[in-house]
Scaffold this motif. Structure first.
Motif, PDB file in Angstrom:
ATOM      1  N   GLY A  32       0.829  -1.202   0.000  1.00 33.43           N
ATOM      2  CA  GLY A  32       0.000   0.000   0.000  1.00 33.43           C
ATOM      3  C   GLY A  32       0.863   1.251   0.000  1.00 33.43           C
ATOM      4  N   ARG A  33       0.392   2.274   0.688  1.00 33.13           N
ATOM      5  CA  ARG A  33       1.069   3.555   0.676  1.00 33.13           C
ATOM      6  C   ARG A  33       2.367   3.499   1.456  1.00 33.13           C
ATOM      7  NH1 ARG A  33      -1.055   8.796   3.143  1.00 33.13           N
ATOM      8  NH2 ARG A  33       0.385  10.226   2.164  1.00 33.13           N
ATOM      9  N   MET A  34       3.454   4.052   0.862  1.00 38.30           N
ATOM     10  CA  MET A  34       4.744   4.088   1.555  1.00 38.30           C
ATOM     11  C   MET A  34       4.795   5.348   2.411  1.00 38.30           C
ATOM     12  SD  MET A  34       8.600   3.851   0.013  1.00 38.30           S
ATOM     13  CE  MET A  34       8.280   2.219  -0.635  1.00 38.30           C
ATOM     14  N   THR A  35       4.756   5.176   3.697  1.00 37.45           N
ATOM     15  CA  THR A  35       4.762   6.310   4.616  1.00 37.45           C
ATOM     16  C   THR A  35       6.029   6.285   5.460  1.00 37.45           C
ATOM     17  OG1 THR A  35       3.622   5.064   6.338  1.00 37.45           O
ATOM     18  CG2 THR A  35       2.257   6.261   4.722  1.00 37.45           C
ATOM     19  N   GLY A  36       6.292   7.400   6.123  1.00 42.48           N
ATOM     20  CA  GLY A  36       7.447   7.462   7.008  1.00 42.48           C
ATOM     21  C   GLY A  36       7.330   6.477   8.149  1.00 42.48           C
ATOM     22  N   THR A  37       6.121   6.282   8.654  1.00 42.63           N
ATOM     23  CA  THR A  37       5.921   5.332   9.757  1.00 42.63           C
ATOM     24  C   THR A  37       6.257   3.914   9.318  1.00 42.63           C
ATOM     25  OG1 THR A  37       4.175   6.739  10.666  1.00 42.63           O
ATOM     26  CG2 THR A  37       4.242   4.448  11.398  1.00 42.63           C
ATOM     27  N   ALA A  38       5.840   3.559   8.115  1.00 42.82           N
ATOM     28  CA  ALA A  38       6.121   2.206   7.621  1.00 42.82           C
ATOM     29  C   ALA A  38       7.623   1.992   7.436  1.00 42.82           C
ATOM     30  CB  ALA A  38       5.388   1.976   6.302  1.00 42.82           C
ATOM     31  N   ILE A  39       8.320   3.008   6.937  1.00 42.98           N
ATOM     32  CA  ILE A  39       9.762   2.888   6.738  1.00 42.98           C
ATOM     33  C   ILE A  39      10.472   2.736   8.087  1.00 42.98           C
ATOM     34  CG2 ILE A  39      11.821   4.099   5.925  1.00 42.98           C
ATOM     35  CD1 ILE A  39      10.061   5.346   3.747  1.00 42.98           C
ATOM     36  N   LEU A  40      10.050   3.541   9.083  1.00 47.62           N
ATOM     37  CA  LEU A  40      10.660   3.441  10.416  1.00 47.62           C
ATOM     38  C   LEU A  40      10.416   2.062  11.026  1.00 47.62           C
ATOM     39  CD1 LEU A  40       9.866   6.962  11.912  1.00 47.62           C
ATOM     40  CD2 LEU A  40      12.082   6.082  11.163  1.00 47.62           C
ATOM     41  N   GLN A  41       9.228   1.489  10.769  1.00 44.47           N
ATOM     42  CA  GLN A  41       8.953   0.148  11.279  1.00 44.47           C
ATOM     43  C   GLN A  41       9.900  -0.881  10.658  1.00 44.47           C
ATOM     44  OE1 GLN A  41       4.798  -0.411  10.434  1.00 44.47           O
ATOM     45  NE2 GLN A  41       4.122   0.690  12.301  1.00 44.47           N
ATOM     46  N   GLN A  42      10.222  -0.690   9.365  1.00 47.82           N
ATOM     47  CA  GLN A  42      11.194  -1.581   8.724  1.00 47.82           C
ATOM     48  C   GLN A  42      12.563  -1.471   9.391  1.00 47.82           C
ATOM     49  OE1 GLN A  42      11.431  -0.964   4.492  1.00 47.82           O
ATOM     50  NE2 GLN A  42      10.078  -2.689   4.099  1.00 47.82           N
ATOM     51  N   PHE A  43      12.994  -0.248   9.659  1.00 43.77           N
ATOM     52  CA  PHE A  43      14.294  -0.058  10.293  1.00 43.77           C
ATOM     53  C   PHE A  43      14.314  -0.651  11.701  1.00 43.77           C
ATOM     54  CE2 PHE A  43      15.109   2.757   6.821  1.00 43.77           C
ATOM     55  CZ  PHE A  43      16.476   2.847   6.728  1.00 43.77           C
ATOM     56  N   ASP A  44      13.211  -0.466  12.446  1.00 40.50           N
ATOM     57  CA  ASP A  44      13.149  -1.043  13.791  1.00 40.50           C
ATOM     58  C   ASP A  44      13.241  -2.563  13.733  1.00 40.50           C
ATOM     59  OD1 ASP A  44      12.944   1.464  14.885  1.00 40.50           O
ATOM     60  OD2 ASP A  44      10.738   1.441  14.974  1.00 40.50           O
ATOM     61  N   ALA A  45      12.573  -3.158  12.742  1.00 36.49           N
ATOM     62  CA  ALA A  45      12.627  -4.611  12.608  1.00 36.49           C
ATOM     63  C   ALA A  45      14.032  -5.077  12.233  1.00 36.49           C
ATOM     64  CB  ALA A  45      11.614  -5.076  11.556  1.00 36.49           C
ATOM     65  N   ALA A  46      14.721  -4.297  11.370  1.00 30.87           N
ATOM     66  CA  ALA A  46      16.072  -4.683  10.953  1.00 30.87           C
ATOM     67  C   ALA A  46      17.066  -4.581  12.105  1.00 30.87           C
ATOM     68  CB  ALA A  46      16.525  -3.795   9.788  1.00 30.87           C
ATOM     69  N   ARG A  47      16.781  -3.689  13.063  1.00 30.76           N
ATOM     70  CA  ARG A  47      17.698  -3.530  14.198  1.00 30.76           C
ATOM     71  C   ARG A  47      17.581  -4.666  15.208  1.00 30.76           C
ATOM     72  NH1 ARG A  47      15.756   1.926  13.895  1.00 30.76           N
ATOM     73  NH2 ARG A  47      17.324   3.320  12.997  1.00 30.76           N
TER      74      ARG A  47
END
Length: 318
Positions: free
Chosen positions: A269-284
């Motif tokens: 769906g829509r690429m938002t800043g919140t979704a991107i931050l969630q990806q980074f949190d998961a990668a950490r």
């Protein structure tokens, strides 16, 4: 008889007579009575007036090299020095001529250049800076400093930087010193950058190799799956192993699946800043490093990353 400039005599008395550049006309000159008929006294007073007027004209009428011109010259010099130093360092690393002595000299040249900028041009290194060196490096550092000092004050060096500056007028001594300082600072910055930033691309090369290896492994897995298909000798029809069905089907060729960092999922769906931050949190969320005991045999790397941007960024940060 020696002629003294700007000295003239009228009816036995001596005068100082001089034209001011860009202000005086042939008819309007500066004329000052020296108040004497003694030529020796007049010459001495005239010389003093010449020196005083030269200082006055330099202070009031001289236009310094604009700061923007000096800054532009510095940027041009910095680009030239960075390219030159990087090329020289790359050659000495790759032609087999790099030795511990050469590496030491490169480091000391950077150290000396920093001192020449901060302490000023001097043939001998300041004692407080010498104390920062390791034992046994003082003599070599002094030799490098003396050589650089002679280079920087030489007419040839200054003629070269003036030619590169391309200033369309005659330079004063102050202008020459400004350009000299900019040139030395540019060389210092280039050497410090070469000492700080690796010239090689080891990390990038390694990551490219890892990505390539993963691609080869994907191809190998796909080939193995296709190889599991067998021919039924009775019906002469081809049956395909379930795990390879999607690969062997000619109607629906599978799309290449991205290798993602564990925990990271593609944004739908829509690429938002919140979704991107969630990806980074998961990668950490990777295992923490255990304290290294100094033995290479005991190194355990449990982290894993995929080709996703979040995982790549976190790997680079760590």
């Amino acid at each position: 008889m020696v002629t003294t400039p700007y000295l003239c005599a009228r009816r036995g008395r001596y005068y100082f007579r001089r034209r001011i550049p860009r202000l005086s006309t042939p008819q309007m000159l500066v004329m000052v009575s020296l108040g004497t008929t003694d030529r020796a006294v007049a010459i001495r007073l005239c010389v003093q007036l010449i020196a005083h007027m030269d200082r006055m004209l330099d202070d009031e009428l001289h236009i310094d090299l604009p700061a923007a011109d000096v800054a532009a010259f510095f940027k041009a010099e910095l680009a030239r020095c960075v390219s030159s130093v990087r090329r020289a360092r790359m050659v000495e690393r790759m032609d087999g001529s790099m030795t511990s002595e050469k590496a030491q000299r490169n480091r000391l040249e950077t150290f000396v250049l920093r001192g020449l900028v901060e302490d000023g041009l001097r043939e001998e290194m300041a004692p407080e800076r010498l104390n920062l060196l390791e034992e046994g490096e003082g003599a070599l550092a002094q030799e490098i400093q003396a050589g650089m000092f002679r280079e920087f004050i030489s007419p040839g060096f200054n003629a070269e930087i003036q030619a590169r500056a391309q200033v369309g007028r005659t330079l004063t001594q102050l202008d020459v010193l400004q350009l000299r300082w900019a040139a030395i600072e540019a060389r210092m910055a280039a050497h410090e950058a070469a000492e700080t930033v690796p010239l090689h691309n080891a990390e990038g090369a390694r990551d490219a190799a890892v990505s390539m290896l993963r691609g080869l492994m994907q191809e190998a897995v796909g080939g193995a799956a296709i190889a599991t298909a067998h021919v039924d000798p009775v019906t002469t029809t081809v049956s395909v192993a379930p795990q390879a069905a999607s690969i062997a089907s000619p109607k629906a060729p599978p799309a290449a699946q991205p290798i993602l960092t564990p925990g990271v999922s593609l944004i739908e769906g829509r690429m938002t800043g919140t979704a991107i931050l969630q990806q980074f949190d998961a990668a950490r969320l990777q295992p923490k490093d255990e304290e290294f005991d100094g033995s290479a045999e005991n190194v355990v790397v449990e982290r894993s990353f995929g080709d996703d941007i979040a995982g790549t960024a976190v790997r680079m940060i760590w």
